[in-house]
Design a protein around this motif. Structure first.
Motif, PDB file in Angstrom:
ATOM      1  N   ASP A  91      97.750  -2.475 -57.998  1.00 33.76           N
ATOM      2  CA  ASP A  91      98.825  -1.514 -57.758  1.00 33.76           C
ATOM      3  C   ASP A  91      99.130  -1.303 -56.278  1.00 33.76           C
ATOM      4  N   ARG A  92      98.552  -2.140 -55.417  1.00 35.52           N
ATOM      5  CA  ARG A  92      98.787  -1.977 -53.981  1.00 35.52           C
ATOM      6  C   ARG A  92      99.986  -2.799 -53.540  1.00 35.52           C
ATOM      7  N   SER A  93     100.891  -2.160 -52.835  1.00 32.05           N
ATOM      8  CA  SER A  93     102.071  -2.862 -52.329  1.00 32.05           C
ATOM      9  C   SER A  93     101.951  -3.167 -50.841  1.00 32.05           C
ATOM     10  N   ASP A  94     101.047  -2.475 -50.154  1.00 36.81           N
ATOM     11  CA  ASP A  94     100.903  -2.629 -48.714  1.00 36.81           C
ATOM     12  C   ASP A  94      99.719  -3.533 -48.384  1.00 36.81           C
TER      13      ASP A  94
END
Length: 283
Positions: free
Chosen positions: A258-261
């Motif tokens: 769920d990490r976008s960065d």
């Protein structure tokens, strides 16, 4: 390496064309602890059919055999990997060597922090189990039950040992673990707590060199240009692979799903993968 040089993949097919030896994490790559990820069983078998050397390399505090048995129970094909190296196995062999050399006193009282009452990390070693930090002479953190207890539980248990500077070994440096109720703090977080309480910790597992050295030795000390490490943790798999001088591939189906960065994660740990793939599937 910068983020601009990272190659984006949809599976491991291209890796199979480029590399002969695969060091594969299990949790977050092959399965989530409850079931295999879609395509993972087939992909692992496909690598072996393609003649690849497959070494599973895990920060599990359990020894190799219980981990392999679990993979078979989850539906992975027997013979679809060549070797299994766990941090628990590396630690067990280290303690066994110490005992043989007389550096580990028989009857040493060990406070074992494990999961589900598992004692494989110390079986046949000259330890006496203790359930309290008051009289422990060695602390071994092999797993977390962060889905059942909070950190305060571990603080109460470990504080007396940390105050007496009892040596502590952590055989699962992962700070986050996947459970049936979501991500929870891992054994690595408990090790950090022990240090915060004033104790010192020896960590065994990824990203530290010993477990990579063990895996590469079992693979026959291959040319490292032909080796790729595949995992879901930047802090452990990617940083460890960078340190070992091998290519790395980050799978996004595990703790970073769920990490976008991602660039910030790479910068935080000063570790960058050669590849990012959406899944461990053979396409």
């Amino acid at each position: 390496m910068s983020a601009k040089e990272i190659e984006r993949l949809d599976g491991i097919g291209l890796l199979a064309e480029r590399y002969q030896v695969f060091l594969l994490d299990q949790f977050g790559v092959l399965h989530d602890g409850q079931a295999p990820y879609s395509g993972a069983v087939e992909a692992l078998s496909a690598l072996k059919r393609a003649g690849k050397t497959v070494v599973l390399i895990s920060n599990s505090g359990k020894r190799a055999r219980p981990n392999e048995d679990r993979l078979l129970t989850l539906g992975f094909e027997a013979g679809s990997w060549d070797h299994f190296v766990s941090s628990g196995e590396v630690a067990w062999r280290r303690f066994d060597g110490m005992a043989a050399a007389g550096a580990l006193r028989p009857g040493t009282k060990c406070l074992l922090i494990s999961r589900d009452g598992d004692r494989s990390a110390i079986e046949r070693l000259p330890f006496i189990m203790t359930g309290t930090g008051e009289d422990a002479e060695l602390v071994l953190i092999s797993a977390s039950e962060g889905d059942r207890y909070d950190l305060e539980h571990y603080r109460r248990l470990l504080a007396p040992a940390a105050a007496r500077q009892v040596p502590c070994f952590c055989t699962n440096p992962d700070k986050i673990m996947l459970t049936s109720v979501g991500a929870r703090f891992g054994a690595g977080e408990i090790a950090d707590l022990y240090e915060n309480l004033g104790g010192s910790v020896t960590r065994i597992g990824k990203p530290y060199p010993a477990i990579f050295d063990a895996a590469l030795a079992l693979a026959g000390e291959p040319d490292r240009a032909g080796v790729v490490c595949v995992g879901d943790s930047v802090e452990h798999d990617i940083a460890g692979g960078n340190g070992a001088g091998i290519a790395t591939a980050l799978v996004l189906g595990g703790i970073l799903a769920d990490r976008s960065d991602l660039a910030a994660v790479f910068d935080e740990h000063d570790a960058w993968p050669d590849y990012v793939t959406t899944s461990f599937s053979f396409r």
